[in-house]
Enzyme design. Structure first.
Site, mmCIF file in Angstrom:
data_model
loop_
_atom_site.group_PDB
_atom_site.id
_atom_site.type_symbol
_atom_site.label_atom_id
_atom_site.label_comp_id
_atom_site.label_asym_id
_atom_site.label_seq_id
_atom_site.Cartn_x
_atom_site.Cartn_y
_atom_site.Cartn_z
ATOM 1 N N HIS A 183 74.259 -25.887 56.229
ATOM 2 C CA HIS A 183 75.347 -26.865 56.074
ATOM 3 C C HIS A 183 74.838 -28.258 55.738
ATOM 4 O O HIS A 183 75.605 -29.098 55.271
ATOM 5 C CB HIS A 183 76.182 -26.909 57.358
ATOM 6 C CG HIS A 183 76.989 -25.679 57.558
ATOM 7 N ND1 HIS A 183 78.333 -25.596 57.251
ATOM 8 C CD2 HIS A 183 76.635 -24.435 57.956
ATOM 9 C CE1 HIS A 183 78.770 -24.379 57.487
ATOM 10 N NE2 HIS A 183 77.753 -23.646 57.914
ATOM 11 N N ASP A 207 74.024 -36.400 52.923
ATOM 12 C CA ASP A 207 74.971 -35.508 53.600
ATOM 13 C C ASP A 207 74.973 -34.166 52.901
ATOM 14 O O ASP A 207 74.907 -34.112 51.661
ATOM 15 C CB ASP A 207 76.384 -36.122 53.529
ATOM 16 C CG ASP A 207 77.185 -35.894 54.795
ATOM 17 O OD1 ASP A 207 76.985 -34.854 55.445
ATOM 18 O OD2 ASP A 207 78.014 -36.763 55.125
HETATM 19 C C1 GDG Z 1 78.099 -30.857 58.725
HETATM 20 C C2 GDG Z 1 77.307 -31.494 57.568
HETATM 21 C C3 GDG Z 1 79.013 -30.607 55.972
HETATM 22 C C4 GDG Z 1 85.431 -36.648 62.375
HETATM 23 N N1 GDG Z 1 85.920 -37.537 63.257
HETATM 24 C C5 GDG Z 1 86.997 -36.968 63.822
HETATM 25 C C6 GDG Z 1 87.172 -35.709 63.269
HETATM 26 N N2 GDG Z 1 86.201 -35.534 62.378
HETATM 27 C C7 GDG Z 1 86.070 -34.328 61.539
HETATM 28 C C8 GDG Z 1 86.341 -34.649 60.094
HETATM 29 C C9 GDG Z 1 85.618 -33.495 59.390
HETATM 30 C C10 GDG Z 1 84.451 -33.227 60.335
HETATM 31 O O1 GDG Z 1 84.751 -33.831 61.592
HETATM 32 C C11 GDG Z 1 83.172 -33.857 59.839
HETATM 33 O O2 GDG Z 1 82.689 -33.088 58.778
HETATM 34 P P1 GDG Z 1 81.611 -33.638 57.758
HETATM 35 O O3 GDG Z 1 81.479 -32.630 56.689
HETATM 36 O O4 GDG Z 1 82.072 -34.954 57.246
HETATM 37 O O5 GDG Z 1 80.275 -33.898 58.569
HETATM 38 P P2 GDG Z 1 79.385 -33.150 59.721
HETATM 39 O O6 GDG Z 1 80.077 -33.118 61.024
HETATM 40 O O7 GDG Z 1 78.088 -33.885 59.711
HETATM 41 O O8 GDG Z 1 79.189 -31.638 59.211
HETATM 42 C C12 GDG Z 1 78.227 -31.854 56.428
HETATM 43 C C13 GDG Z 1 79.664 -29.915 57.157
HETATM 44 O O9 GDG Z 1 78.707 -29.646 58.187
HETATM 45 C C14 GDG Z 1 80.322 -28.596 56.755
HETATM 46 O O10 GDG Z 1 79.428 -27.739 56.109
HETATM 47 O O11 GDG Z 1 80.019 -31.016 55.068
HETATM 48 O O12 GDG Z 1 77.498 -32.371 55.335
HETATM 49 O O13 GDG Z 1 76.602 -32.655 58.020
HETATM 50 O O14 GDG Z 1 86.429 -32.362 59.344
HETATM 51 O O15 GDG Z 1 87.713 -34.704 59.879
HETATM 52 N N3 GDG Z 1 88.182 -34.877 63.594
HETATM 53 C C15 GDG Z 1 89.066 -35.325 64.553
HETATM 54 N N4 GDG Z 1 88.958 -36.547 65.138
HETATM 55 C C16 GDG Z 1 87.936 -37.405 64.815
HETATM 56 O O16 GDG Z 1 87.852 -38.519 65.371
HETATM 57 N N5 GDG Z 1 90.100 -34.536 64.895
#
Ligand code: GDG
Length: 465
Positions: free
Chosen positions: A156, A364
């Site tokens: 990921h 990322d």
């Molecule tokens: C890893 C990889 C890859 C965030 N703050 C809140 C909240 N979130 C949710 C977002 C989004 C998720 O968390 C974050 O996803 P990301 O993809 O931006 O980043 P990582 O957590 O680092 O995920 C990344 C991912 O895996 C999937 O393969 O894209 O590159 O690092 O869904 O909305 N959700 C809620 N409250 C918050 O305050 N409910």
């Protein structure tokens, strides 16, 4: 078709109807369609964890098996090798790697333990899908125990260039672990190319042809599967805002004030300090936005037991305080910084009422927030996505304003451009972006990976060290 067995560090609770994101949605669909098993860490620690048998719960035709960790393994495997070595290393942050040999020992031990726990639960026709950096050596441990089922792996997070990976003790062993998989999936072509270069330079594998490489130590099959979100469901969520979001939006309309939004786990890979500096620079360079814009940054805490995370938290608190101290007035707070988790439905509505989405990680794997921001927009009056060229999502979302997250002035200029962009250009960019986010959703991702894995030769046995 046999069952699907998913293994990841944590297991989503499929007994609950609301899902937290792309991974859970994509995998839940595949598991429910084929029946299956999801295995992972329970999130608990206990001193007798090594003797514990997996705890099983079921939701319809899907079983979930969870395993506790010992306190030592929590410290050395989870906080240690996974999050103080592999996470910074794979995000190109050698300066933050904190290597200790007991971290690597514990990482190997936990992977052996996962293999021991999983083996008795497997059936001959199962297809096994292992996720992320916590479990890279799991397939080789399973192969050592005689497992011949198809095994796929999906990373990921980014995969670093060979010269970065080669700085880590144990890098050759780690990379050799990929040989035990029938398919290794990455978020981007850049990640695929990075492992391919490493495999040519350090593993004597041939140059890739259609993602296949071979050599004396075995074969490697690499491909790119950009992860998506549940686009339609997220768009629907965004279109029905909670009362407090509506009231806040009306207040801003009366004041003729636009909102910029950022949403990230508070992680040093997300580029939050530079983003805040860029917002401050916007107010310096384009003072016409003074009192006409607010920046809402939601940054829930994460991995607070790792030192580097405490450092980034202090840096952000001090930056938001100093920018607000410099520019705020009695009737205007430029930055609203929330260090808590916000409910998903509220998040969706907040994206929709924000004129710009600032997604500026230093590195990322994909970044699902970029895709959520696009999905949440009103197509008749969409906001503008400002996206780091170092987010995996930038390979797909070319109609965003693509920025270099290290260039503060250029980011400030991009924010100005987003805030002043004519409606026609906003609509054009958004419709192109939405089409791609809708086509490449969580279901398409999961199907593409599993189709490729099913097409792989039926299992391999390796003589692994
Ligand atoms: C890893 C990889 C890859 C965030 N703050 C809140 C909240 N979130 C949710 C977002 C989004 C998720 O968390 C974050 O996803 P990301 O993809 O931006 O980043 P990582 O957590 O680092 O995920 C990344 C991912 O895996 C999937 O393969 O894209 O590159 O690092 O869904 O909305 N959700 C809620 N409250 C918050 O305050 N409910």
């Amino acid at each position: 078709m046999g069952r699907l067995v998913v293994v990841s560090n944590r297991v989503a609770d499929l007994t609950k109807s609301t899902q937290s994101g792309g991974l859970a949605v994509g995998l839940a669909d595949a598991l429910k369609r084929r029946g299956g098993l999801w295995v992972g860490w329970s999130g608990e620690t206990s001193t007798d964890a090594d003797d514990a048998t997996p705890e099983l719960t079921t939701a319809g035709n899907v079983a979930m098996a969870t395993i506790p960790l010992t306190p030592d393994d929590y410290a050395n495997y989870y906080l240690g090798f996974a999050n103080s070595v592999l996470w910074p290393l794979f995000h190109y942050r050698l300066d933050l790697v904190d290597f200790h040999s007991e971290f690597l020992d514990s990482y190997r031990k936990v992977n052996r333990r996962f293999a021991d726990s999983l083996l008795p639960l497997l059936k001959p026709n199962d297809t096994i899908w292992i996720h992320d950096y916590h479990l890279i050596p799991l397939a080789s441990e399973l192969r050592k125990r005689g497992c011949t089922q198809r095994i796929g792996f999906f990373l990921h997070i980014p995969f670093p260039p060979p010269e970065v990976l080669a700085a880590a003790p144990g890098h050759k062993w780690l990379a050799d672990s990929f040989l035990a998989y029938d398919l290794v999936g990455f978020q981007t072509q850049t990640d695929v190319a990075n492992l391919a270069h490493y495999a040519e330079d350090h593993m004597q594998l041939s140059a890739p042809v259609d993602g296949r490489m071979s050599g004396p130590a075995g074969d490697l099959h690499l491909a790119c599967f950009p992860i998506g979100i549940d686009t339609q469901a997220f768009a629907e969520l965004a279109a029905s805002p909670a009362d407090d979001v509506q009231v806040d939006t009306m207040r801003r309309m009366v004041l003729d004030r636009k909102q910029i939004i950022g949403v990230d786990r508070l992680d040093y890979s997300k580029g939050l300090p530079d983003r805040m500096k860029a917002f401050g620079r916007l107010l310096d360079l384009y003072p016409e936005h003074m009192k006409k814009v607010t920046f809402l940054q939601i940054a829930p805490p994460t991995r607070e037991d790792v030192d580097a995370y405490a450092d980034i938290r202090h840096e952000l608190e001090s930056l938001s305080g100093s920018i607000n101290g410099r520019f705020a007035d009695f009737n205007w707070t430029p930055i609203r910084y929330i260090h808590r988790s916000v409910a998903r439905e509220k998040l969706a509505a907040l994206y929709r009422v924000s004129r710009a989405g600032l997604v500026t990680p230093l590195r990322d794997g994909m970044n699902l927030v970029a895709k959520e921001y696009v999905a949440a927009q009103n197509p008749d009056d969409p906001g503008v996505l400002i996206l780091s060229k170092f987010a995996g999502a930038a390979e797909e979302l070319a109609e965003a304003l693509i920025v270099n997250p290290y260039d503060i002035d250029a980011m400030a200029a991009a924010i100005d451009r987003a805030l002043t962009m004519p409606i026609e250009e906003r609509k054009e960019r958004h419709s192109a972006l939405y089409k791609r986010v809708a086509e490449g959703d969580a279901l398409a991702w999961q199907k593409a990976f599993l189709d490729a894995l099913e097409a792989a030769p039926n299992g391999i046995t390796l003589d692994v060290a």
